[in-house]
Design a protein around this motif. Structure first.
Motif, PDB file in Angstrom:
ATOM      1  N   VAL A   1      38.262   1.083 -23.872  1.00 35.77           N
ATOM      2  CA  VAL A   1      37.299   0.112 -23.333  1.00 35.77           C
ATOM      3  C   VAL A   1      36.374   0.804 -22.327  1.00 35.77           C
ATOM      4  N   THR A   2      36.978   1.613 -21.436  1.00 37.37           N
ATOM      5  CA  THR A   2      36.177   2.317 -20.430  1.00 37.37           C
ATOM      6  C   THR A   2      35.169   3.250 -21.101  1.00 37.37           C
ATOM      7  N   ALA A   3      35.654   4.018 -22.089  1.00 39.14           N
ATOM      8  CA  ALA A   3      34.754   4.951 -22.786  1.00 39.14           C
ATOM      9  C   ALA A   3      33.615   4.179 -23.446  1.00 39.14           C
ATOM     10  N   GLY A   4      33.964   3.087 -24.120  1.00 36.09           N
ATOM     11  CA  GLY A   4      32.948   2.282 -24.802  1.00 36.09           C
ATOM     12  C   GLY A   4      31.907   1.740 -23.833  1.00 36.09           C
ATOM     13  N   LEU A   5      32.406   1.150 -22.730  1.00 34.66           N
ATOM     14  CA  LEU A   5      31.485   0.558 -21.753  1.00 34.66           C
ATOM     15  C   LEU A   5      30.596   1.611 -21.114  1.00 34.66           C
ATOM     16  N   LEU A   6      31.187   2.773 -20.804  1.00 35.31           N
ATOM     17  CA  LEU A   6      30.386   3.824 -20.170  1.00 35.31           C
ATOM     18  C   LEU A   6      29.337   4.394 -21.130  1.00 35.31           C
ATOM     19  N   ILE A   7      29.709   4.516 -22.408  1.00 34.25           N
ATOM     20  CA  ILE A   7      28.728   5.021 -23.390  1.00 34.25           C
ATOM     21  C   ILE A   7      27.547   4.039 -23.490  1.00 34.25           C
ATOM     22  N   VAL A   8      27.888   2.757 -23.588  1.00 36.88           N
ATOM     23  CA  VAL A   8      26.822   1.741 -23.662  1.00 36.88           C
ATOM     24  C   VAL A   8      25.955   1.785 -22.400  1.00 36.88           C
ATOM     25  N   ALA A   9      26.642   1.928 -21.237  1.00 35.05           N
ATOM     26  CA  ALA A   9      25.898   1.967 -19.966  1.00 35.05           C
ATOM     27  C   ALA A   9      24.969   3.178 -19.908  1.00 35.05           C
ATOM     28  N   VAL A  10      25.460   4.327 -20.378  1.00 33.15           N
ATOM     29  CA  VAL A  10      24.627   5.546 -20.379  1.00 33.15           C
ATOM     30  C   VAL A  10      23.411   5.344 -21.287  1.00 33.15           C
ATOM     31  N   LEU A  11      23.666   4.774 -22.476  1.00 36.14           N
ATOM     32  CA  LEU A  11      22.551   4.542 -23.416  1.00 36.14           C
ATOM     33  C   LEU A  11      21.508   3.594 -22.812  1.00 36.14           C
ATOM     34  N   ILE A  12      22.003   2.535 -22.170  1.00 34.32           N
ATOM     35  CA  ILE A  12      21.073   1.576 -21.535  1.00 34.32           C
ATOM     36  C   ILE A  12      20.300   2.267 -20.415  1.00 34.32           C
ATOM     37  N   ARG A  13      21.042   3.099 -19.633  1.00 42.11           N
ATOM     38  CA  ARG A  13      20.402   3.780 -18.489  1.00 42.11           C
ATOM     39  C   ARG A  13      19.299   4.731 -18.962  1.00 42.11           C
ATOM     40  N   ILE A  14      19.605   5.447 -20.066  1.00 42.58           N
ATOM     41  CA  ILE A  14      18.636   6.463 -20.531  1.00 42.58           C
ATOM     42  C   ILE A  14      17.465   5.823 -21.275  1.00 42.58           C
ATOM     43  N   PHE A  15      17.797   4.925 -22.193  1.00 42.62           N
ATOM     44  CA  PHE A  15      16.741   4.433 -23.095  1.00 42.62           C
ATOM     45  C   PHE A  15      16.104   3.112 -22.660  1.00 42.62           C
ATOM     46  N   PHE A  16      16.789   2.352 -21.852  1.00 40.71           N
ATOM     47  CA  PHE A  16      16.238   1.019 -21.563  1.00 40.71           C
ATOM     48  C   PHE A  16      15.753   0.835 -20.132  1.00 40.71           C
ATOM     49  N   ILE A  17      16.579   1.252 -19.186  1.00 42.75           N
ATOM     50  CA  ILE A  17      16.233   0.979 -17.773  1.00 42.75           C
ATOM     51  C   ILE A  17      14.896   1.608 -17.341  1.00 42.75           C
ATOM     52  N   PRO A  18      14.561   2.833 -17.780  1.00 45.93           N
ATOM     53  CA  PRO A  18      13.237   3.364 -17.383  1.00 45.93           C
ATOM     54  C   PRO A  18      12.065   2.536 -17.929  1.00 45.93           C
ATOM     55  N   ARG A  19      12.326   1.690 -18.934  1.00 48.59           N
ATOM     56  CA  ARG A  19      11.245   0.892 -19.533  1.00 48.59           C
ATOM     57  C   ARG A  19      11.287  -0.576 -19.085  1.00 48.59           C
ATOM     58  N   LEU A  20      11.966  -0.834 -17.996  1.00 49.66           N
ATOM     59  CA  LEU A  20      12.025  -2.228 -17.517  1.00 49.66           C
ATOM     60  C   LEU A  20      10.620  -2.702 -17.133  1.00 49.66           C
ATOM     61  N   LYS A  21      10.340  -3.970 -17.454  1.00 48.39           N
ATOM     62  CA  LYS A  21       8.995  -4.507 -17.185  1.00 48.39           C
ATOM     63  C   LYS A  21       9.069  -5.652 -16.177  1.00 48.39           C
ATOM     64  N   ARG A  22       7.919  -5.894 -15.544  1.00 51.83           N
ATOM     65  CA  ARG A  22       7.891  -6.989 -14.558  1.00 51.83           C
ATOM     66  C   ARG A  22       8.134  -8.339 -15.232  1.00 51.83           C
ATOM     67  N   ILE A  23       7.582  -8.491 -16.439  1.00 48.48           N
ATOM     68  CA  ILE A  23       7.857  -9.714 -17.206  1.00 48.48           C
ATOM     69  C   ILE A  23       8.906  -9.330 -18.249  1.00 48.48           C
ATOM     70  N   PRO A  24      10.160  -9.787 -18.047  1.00 48.38           N
ATOM     71  CA  PRO A  24      11.257  -9.257 -18.882  1.00 48.38           C
ATOM     72  C   PRO A  24      11.276  -9.800 -20.304  1.00 48.38           C
ATOM     73  N   GLY A  25      11.791  -8.929 -21.198  1.00 49.59           N
ATOM     74  CA  GLY A  25      12.036  -9.358 -22.575  1.00 49.59           C
ATOM     75  C   GLY A  25      13.429  -9.972 -22.642  1.00 49.59           C
ATOM     76  N   LYS A  26      13.916 -10.227 -23.879  1.00 48.35           N
ATOM     77  CA  LYS A  26      15.204 -10.927 -24.024  1.00 48.35           C
ATOM     78  C   LYS A  26      16.363 -10.102 -23.485  1.00 48.35           C
ATOM     79  N   PHE A  27      16.399  -8.817 -23.872  1.00 44.61           N
ATOM     80  CA  PHE A  27      17.531  -7.982 -23.461  1.00 44.61           C
ATOM     81  C   PHE A  27      17.478  -7.725 -21.956  1.00 44.61           C
ATOM     82  N   GLN A  28      16.281  -7.485 -21.449  1.00 42.21           N
ATOM     83  CA  GLN A  28      16.141  -7.253 -19.997  1.00 42.21           C
ATOM     84  C   GLN A  28      16.583  -8.496 -19.225  1.00 42.21           C
ATOM     85  N   LEU A  29      16.219  -9.652 -19.774  1.00 42.75           N
ATOM     86  CA  LEU A  29      16.609 -10.909 -19.129  1.00 42.75           C
ATOM     87  C   LEU A  29      18.128 -11.044 -19.092  1.00 42.75           C
ATOM     88  N   PHE A  30      18.760 -10.681 -20.207  1.00 43.30           N
ATOM     89  CA  PHE A  30      20.226 -10.737 -20.296  1.00 43.30           C
ATOM     90  C   PHE A  30      20.839  -9.818 -19.239  1.00 43.30           C
TER      91      PHE A  30
END
Lengths: 162, 268
Positions: free
Chosen positions: B69-98
């Motif tokens: 579970v820890t490995a899975g969660l950390l992998i997902v967190a790393v992927l989100i950190r690398i690919f998603f968080i740098p692209r956060l927008k002021r007006i959020p999309g669905k995933f950002q809102l979640f």
């Protein structure tokens, strides 16, 4: 070796180790960056809101000052109008006074000139009358005797000397 | 019904029949190596089925689940950190809102329960909440592992292992203690120490709640007659429900107690 409820301290520590890594990882990878982003965005909109409020307050102040100025302008205009009316009244009075003076002077000058002219006319007329009388007498003398002429001349000379 | 739909239905029926035949033919082998009594006893005590941890030590399956579970969660967190968080927008999309809702939920929870000090608490309940929720949901995936006896066993929820529950209960109490100590010094520590029974109650509450889910699911799956349709209701709904409930219970208890011990003391 069987333990109570199969509690194993080593496994508890492994669970702790695992959970601490997970919590730290999730904090650094998700929680903190997302919180930071949200705080920055909140700050951005807060600043925007502050700026808008500031501008609004400034506009209100400006509006109030303009209103005040407008009301004071009305009073000022009224004052200036009153002053101008007074000034124009005074100017008109002064002008009338000077005109009256000039008219009086013109009239008195005209009167003096007329008097002078009348006196001159009278003087000229008297001289003319004397001359006419002398001419007439000389004509009469030429036509009559010298006695009566001398008499007449005495009378005429007496009359002229009077 | 046209020809295409008829063909689809026939294929589905054939697949279901084939799966049924497979289940019936293989079921005996599965049931043979332990009785329901042994299986349920093992679910509670983890005496029989152990998994070798890198050849160093035999550990409970719950600990392996915790690692997965820890490995899975950390992998997902790393992927989100690398690919998603740098692209956060002021007006959020669905995933950002979640994502924002998720983080805000824990942050607000910490702030509401402990208004005076909530930085550590927010981070802790976020980690604990994610761990309990996804750890419980993990039970549904049916990950398999080979026990030291050579049997295939389904990995349970990490917190259905009493060692995992004790670890989380004790750590929650330690977080509360440290919060009290940092904020109010010795008085805060004393206030937290008054609730000395908390680590035990937290640990066993978690363990009991998660274990009950495991036992019911195991029981249902054990008997072939109950293995159709019913697991969808019992397994999925029950697991989802107690994943949410246990997450909520633990973070509420931790946050409210943390809020109590970090409350500023009035100087007399």
């Amino acid at each position: 070796m069987r333990t109570l409820l199969n509690i194993d301290w080593q496994q508890i520590l492994l669970h702790l180790f695992n959970f601490l890594i997970l919590t730290l990882g999730l904090y650094l990878l998700l929680y903190k960056p997302v919180r930071d982003f949200m705080e920055k965005r909140e700050q951005y909109y807060h600043d925007l809101d502050q700026q808008a409020k500031e501008k609004n307050r400034y506009a209100e102040e400006l509006g109030l000052s303009y209103k005040e100025r407008l009301s004071s302008v009305d009073v000022e205009i009224e004052e200036k109008r009153t002053i101008a009316a007074q000034e124009s009244k005074q100017a008109a009075a002064l002008y009338l006074q000077s005109v009256e003076k000039r008219a009086t002077k013109i009239i008195s000058d005209a009167r003096k000139a007329a008097e002078k002219e009348r006196a001159q006319i009278l003087k000229d007329a008297q001289e003319d009358i004397v001359l006419m009388a002398i001419h007439a007498t000389e004509k009469l003398l030429a036509q009559s005797d010298s006695e009566s002429l001398d008499l007449f001349l005495d009378v005429a000379t007496k009359g002229a000397s009077k | 019904m046209n020809k295409k739909n008829r063909a689809v239905v026939i294929v589905w029926i054939l697949v279901i029949v084939a799966v049924l035949v497979g289940i019936i033919l293989t079921n005996k082998q599965q049931e043979k190596h332990e009785t329901v009594k042994e299986m349920m006893r093992d679910a509670v005590l983890h005496e029989a089925n152990h998994i070798s941890f890198l050849g160093i030590k035999d550990i409970n399956p719950g600990l392996v689940s915790a690692f997965v579970v820890t490995a899975g969660l950390l992998i997902v967190a790393v992927l989100i950190r690398i690919f998603f968080i740098p692209r956060l927008k002021r007006i959020p999309g669905k995933f950002q809102l979640f994502l924002e809702e998720l983080v805000s939920f824990f942050h607000k929870f910490a702030k509401t329960n402990s208004p005076h000090s909530n930085r550590l608490l927010g981070a802790y309940i976020f980690g604990a909440g994610m761990y309990i929720f996804w750890g419980t949901i993990f039970e549904l995936t049916g990950f398999q592992a080979i026990s030291t006896k050579g049997h295939a066993i389904t990995l349970p929820a990490p917190l259905s292992d009493i060692n995992g529950a004790i670890a989380l209960g004790s750590l929650s109490y330690l977080v509360i203690l440290s919060g009290g100590l940092l904020k109010n010094g010795i008085k805060g520590l004393g206030s937290a120490l008054k609730d000395f029974s908390m680590p035990v109650s937290m640990s066993f509450r978690l363990f009991g709640a998660l274990l009950s889910g495991v036992l019911v699911t195991e029981l249902v799956y054990y008997y072939i007659g109950l293995s159709f349709i019913l697991p969808i209701l019992v397994g999925v709904l029950f697991t989802l429900l107690h994943a949410v409930i246990q997450t909520y219970v633990l973070i509420t208890l931790t946050a409210s107690t943390y809020g109590e011990v970090t409350e500023p003391r009035e100087k007399k």
